[in-house]
Write a protein that holds these residues in place. Sequence first.
Motif, PDB file in Angstrom:
ATOM      1  N   THR A  14       6.880  -2.060  -8.829  1.00  0.00           N
ATOM      2  CA  THR A  14       5.420  -2.071  -8.861  1.00  0.00           C
ATOM      3  C   THR A  14       4.887  -3.411  -8.357  1.00  0.00           C
ATOM      4  OG1 THR A  14       5.419  -0.541 -10.721  1.00  0.00           O
ATOM      5  CG2 THR A  14       3.404  -1.795 -10.349  1.00  0.00           C
ATOM      6  N   PHE A  15       5.534  -4.495  -8.773  1.00  0.00           N
ATOM      7  CA  PHE A  15       5.148  -5.829  -8.299  1.00  0.00           C
ATOM      8  C   PHE A  15       5.220  -5.900  -6.775  1.00  0.00           C
ATOM      9  CE2 PHE A  15       4.816 -10.358  -8.088  1.00  0.00           C
ATOM     10  CZ  PHE A  15       5.753 -10.764  -7.137  1.00  0.00           C
ATOM     11  N   ASN A  16       6.320  -5.393  -6.209  1.00  0.00           N
ATOM     12  CA  ASN A  16       6.467  -5.412  -4.747  1.00  0.00           C
ATOM     13  C   ASN A  16       5.382  -4.590  -4.064  1.00  0.00           C
ATOM     14  OD1 ASN A  16       8.675  -7.103  -4.583  1.00  0.00           O
ATOM     15  ND2 ASN A  16      10.183  -5.447  -4.615  1.00  0.00           N
ATOM     16  N   ALA A  17       5.032  -3.462  -4.671  1.00  0.00           N
ATOM     17  CA  ALA A  17       3.993  -2.615  -4.083  1.00  0.00           C
ATOM     18  C   ALA A  17       2.644  -3.318  -4.081  1.00  0.00           C
ATOM     19  CB  ALA A  17       3.901  -1.300  -4.853  1.00  0.00           C
ATOM     20  N   VAL A  18       2.336  -4.046  -5.154  1.00  0.00           N
ATOM     21  CA  VAL A  18       1.070  -4.787  -5.208  1.00  0.00           C
ATOM     22  C   VAL A  18       1.085  -5.933  -4.203  1.00  0.00           C
ATOM     23  CG1 VAL A  18      -0.418  -6.206  -6.670  1.00  0.00           C
ATOM     24  CG2 VAL A  18       0.643  -4.142  -7.612  1.00  0.00           C
ATOM     25  N   MET A  19       2.223  -6.595  -4.072  1.00  0.00           N
ATOM     26  CA  MET A  19       2.340  -7.661  -3.071  1.00  0.00           C
ATOM     27  C   MET A  19       2.073  -7.129  -1.673  1.00  0.00           C
ATOM     28  SD  MET A  19       3.007 -10.738  -4.243  1.00  0.00           S
ATOM     29  CE  MET A  19       3.699 -11.534  -2.781  1.00  0.00           C
ATOM     30  N   ASP A  20       2.601  -5.945  -1.367  1.00  0.00           N
ATOM     31  CA  ASP A  20       2.417  -5.359  -0.035  1.00  0.00           C
ATOM     32  C   ASP A  20       1.004  -4.836   0.169  1.00  0.00           C
ATOM     33  OD1 ASP A  20       5.064  -5.908   0.530  1.00  0.00           O
ATOM     34  OD2 ASP A  20       5.770  -3.892   0.025  1.00  0.00           O
ATOM     35  N   ALA A  21       0.463  -4.173  -0.876  1.00  0.00           N
ATOM     36  CA  ALA A  21      -0.822  -3.498  -0.715  1.00  0.00           C
ATOM     37  C   ALA A  21      -2.014  -4.418  -0.960  1.00  0.00           C
ATOM     38  CB  ALA A  21      -0.893  -2.300  -1.668  1.00  0.00           C
ATOM     39  N   GLY A  22      -1.863  -5.380  -1.838  1.00  0.00           N
ATOM     40  CA  GLY A  22      -2.941  -6.314  -2.110  1.00  0.00           C
ATOM     41  C   GLY A  22      -3.888  -5.890  -3.205  1.00  0.00           C
ATOM     42  N   THR A  23      -3.947  -4.601  -3.512  1.00  0.00           N
ATOM     43  CA  THR A  23      -4.805  -4.107  -4.590  1.00  0.00           C
ATOM     44  C   THR A  23      -4.026  -3.145  -5.467  1.00  0.00           C
ATOM     45  OG1 THR A  23      -5.638  -2.156  -3.410  1.00  0.00           O
ATOM     46  CG2 THR A  23      -6.820  -4.231  -3.047  1.00  0.00           C
ATOM     47  N   VAL A  24      -4.500  -3.019  -6.707  1.00  0.00           N
ATOM     48  CA  VAL A  24      -3.845  -2.116  -7.650  1.00  0.00           C
ATOM     49  C   VAL A  24      -3.969  -0.672  -7.195  1.00  0.00           C
ATOM     50  CG1 VAL A  24      -3.988  -1.193  -9.990  1.00  0.00           C
ATOM     51  CG2 VAL A  24      -4.056  -3.657  -9.630  1.00  0.00           C
ATOM     52  N   ARG A  25      -5.152  -0.291  -6.727  1.00  0.00           N
ATOM     53  CA  ARG A  25      -5.355   1.121  -6.332  1.00  0.00           C
ATOM     54  C   ARG A  25      -4.503   1.493  -5.128  1.00  0.00           C
ATOM     55  NH1 ARG A  25      -9.160   3.841  -8.976  1.00  0.00           N
ATOM     56  NH2 ARG A  25     -10.668   2.663 -10.244  1.00  0.00           N
ATOM     57  N   SER A  26      -4.398   0.599  -4.168  1.00  0.00           N
ATOM     58  CA  SER A  26      -3.566   0.894  -2.990  1.00  0.00           C
ATOM     59  C   SER A  26      -2.094   0.992  -3.377  1.00  0.00           C
ATOM     60  CB  SER A  26      -3.759  -0.186  -1.926  1.00  0.00           C
ATOM     61  OG  SER A  26      -5.086  -0.194  -1.442  1.00  0.00           O
ATOM     62  N   ALA A  27      -1.679   0.102  -4.281  1.00  0.00           N
ATOM     63  CA  ALA A  27      -0.296   0.152  -4.736  1.00  0.00           C
ATOM     64  C   ALA A  27      -0.023   1.440  -5.508  1.00  0.00           C
ATOM     65  CB  ALA A  27       0.011  -1.066  -5.608  1.00  0.00           C
ATOM     66  N   ALA A  28      -0.985   1.846  -6.348  1.00  0.00           N
ATOM     67  CA  ALA A  28      -0.833   3.083  -7.114  1.00  0.00           C
ATOM     68  C   ALA A  28      -0.705   4.284  -6.181  1.00  0.00           C
ATOM     69  CB  ALA A  28      -2.021   3.262  -8.049  1.00  0.00           C
ATOM     70  N   GLN A  29      -1.513   4.291  -5.124  1.00  0.00           N
ATOM     71  CA  GLN A  29      -1.441   5.397  -4.164  1.00  0.00           C
ATOM     72  C   GLN A  29      -0.085   5.432  -3.469  1.00  0.00           C
ATOM     73  OE1 GLN A  29      -4.433   5.179  -1.105  1.00  0.00           O
ATOM     74  NE2 GLN A  29      -4.458   7.394  -0.826  1.00  0.00           N
ATOM     75  N   LYS A  30       0.426   4.267  -3.146  1.00  0.00           N
ATOM     76  CA  LYS A  30       1.738   4.180  -2.484  1.00  0.00           C
ATOM     77  C   LYS A  30       2.847   4.668  -3.402  1.00  0.00           C
ATOM     78  CE  LYS A  30       4.885   0.770  -0.439  1.00  0.00           C
ATOM     79  NZ  LYS A  30       5.051  -0.660  -0.094  1.00  0.00           N
ATOM     80  N   LEU A  31       2.736   4.324  -4.685  1.00  0.00           N
ATOM     81  CA  LEU A  31       3.773   4.694  -5.646  1.00  0.00           C
ATOM     82  C   LEU A  31       3.603   6.100  -6.208  1.00  0.00           C
ATOM     83  CD1 LEU A  31       3.937   1.344  -7.668  1.00  0.00           C
ATOM     84  CD2 LEU A  31       5.659   2.195  -6.063  1.00  0.00           C
ATOM     85  N   GLY A  32       2.421   6.687  -6.021  1.00  0.00           N
ATOM     86  CA  GLY A  32       2.163   8.021  -6.552  1.00  0.00           C
ATOM     87  C   GLY A  32       1.929   8.032  -8.045  1.00  0.00           C
ATOM     88  N   VAL A  33       1.320   6.949  -8.568  1.00  0.00           N
ATOM     89  CA  VAL A  33       1.024   6.856  -9.997  1.00  0.00           C
ATOM     90  C   VAL A  33      -0.442   6.492 -10.177  1.00  0.00           C
ATOM     91  CG1 VAL A  33       3.396   6.184 -10.563  1.00  0.00           C
ATOM     92  CG2 VAL A  33       1.675   4.405 -10.131  1.00  0.00           C
ATOM     93  N   HIS A  34      -0.910   6.531 -11.420  1.00  0.00           N
ATOM     94  CA  HIS A  34      -2.295   6.151 -11.720  1.00  0.00           C
ATOM     95  C   HIS A  34      -2.421   4.625 -11.659  1.00  0.00           C
ATOM     96  CE1 HIS A  34      -6.075   5.778 -14.020  1.00  0.00           C
ATOM     97  NE2 HIS A  34      -6.305   7.014 -13.573  1.00  0.00           N
ATOM     98  N   HIS A  35      -3.608   4.151 -11.279  1.00  0.00           N
ATOM     99  CA  HIS A  35      -3.787   2.705 -11.130  1.00  0.00           C
ATOM    100  C   HIS A  35      -3.599   1.960 -12.450  1.00  0.00           C
ATOM    101  CE1 HIS A  35      -7.838   2.561 -12.983  1.00  0.00           C
ATOM    102  NE2 HIS A  35      -8.026   3.736 -12.409  1.00  0.00           N
ATOM    103  N   SER A  36      -3.882   2.643 -13.571  1.00  0.00           N
ATOM    104  CA  SER A  36      -3.677   2.000 -14.868  1.00  0.00           C
ATOM    105  C   SER A  36      -2.191   1.755 -15.131  1.00  0.00           C
ATOM    106  CB  SER A  36      -4.280   2.847 -15.991  1.00  0.00           C
ATOM    107  OG  SER A  36      -3.626   4.106 -16.079  1.00  0.00           O
ATOM    108  N   THR A  37      -1.353   2.629 -14.580  1.00  0.00           N
ATOM    109  CA  THR A  37       0.095   2.441 -14.723  1.00  0.00           C
ATOM    110  C   THR A  37       0.541   1.187 -13.989  1.00  0.00           C
ATOM    111  OG1 THR A  37       0.445   4.822 -14.895  1.00  0.00           O
ATOM    112  CG2 THR A  37       2.355   3.492 -14.309  1.00  0.00           C
TER     113      THR A  37
END
Length: 303
Positions: A14-37
């Motif tokens: 999840t940390f890597n996804a946020v580093m790549d995406a820059g935002t929680v929502r974009s990372a959540a979309q990439k990971l296929g989970v809710h942004h709160s997760t």
Amino acid sequence: MLRHPDPDWEDIKTFNAVMDAGTVRSAAQKLGVHHSTVSRRIESLERTLQVRLFDRRPEGYAPTQAGEELASIADEFGAELTTISRRIAGRDDMLPGKLTVTMAEPLAVGIFAPKLSEFCEAYPGLELDIRVTYEELDVARREADIAVRMNNNPPDTLVGKRFFPYHMSIYASPDYLKSHDLVNDPKSARWLGWGDDDEEYPEWTQSTEYARVPVWGAFDRPTVQIGAVQAGLGIAMLPCMMGDVAPGLVRATDRKPTPARDIWVLTHNDLRRTARVRAFMDFAESVIRANKPLLVGDLVANG
């Protein structure tokens, strides 16, 4: 930094996804989970490492110096983990090795034995260990990798596929039927017994038209019963998959074959994705479906 308690790998991903995406929502979309997760996992990782990894800003998450340091370490760790996972999967996909399959005698003799050479030719590096038994070997304890069962209530610990029930009918030799009147003189004939039941007229004979024919002896294997019927010792209730193809046997009834127990192909949940298990389970399904006419008594080969 990583000398603290081991972080959860999902938190690292999840940390890597946020580093790549820059935002929680974009990372959540990439990971296929809710942004709160995503937020929860980042907070969990920060608690584990006891350091702040991101500055929360309106425009997104900006990594701190600690976050930048973790990113370089996590990239190396992620690459190594991917390599290890690939190697494990590669071993799993390698078919050579031993595979233990347990099944009862009727299926082993009447259905699978004639087809096993095709499977072995398709997978020459795989060694088969076929355990022919009516005992239910414990797949969970690796007494077998796969169980081909004739059972209406398989253990909940196993996974697999249920097929149709096999069928049974009554068989005799033509000479025996000519010399014995099963209806008008039933005591001149005899059923061949299956096991330890000492009753002369057990329940399994009472739903047939020969309920008044007494049971004699005990022959607990279908192949032995077939030999005894061929020798003129009596009549027998046999699986159609064996009785219909046995030389010198004919059906001793005009009634349709009777459904018995369901056929299952089962394995343990931990084994179901291994290549050897998948290969044999697919093969078993094709053999069972191809032999359905014989299994349900729709194919009479001996007239």
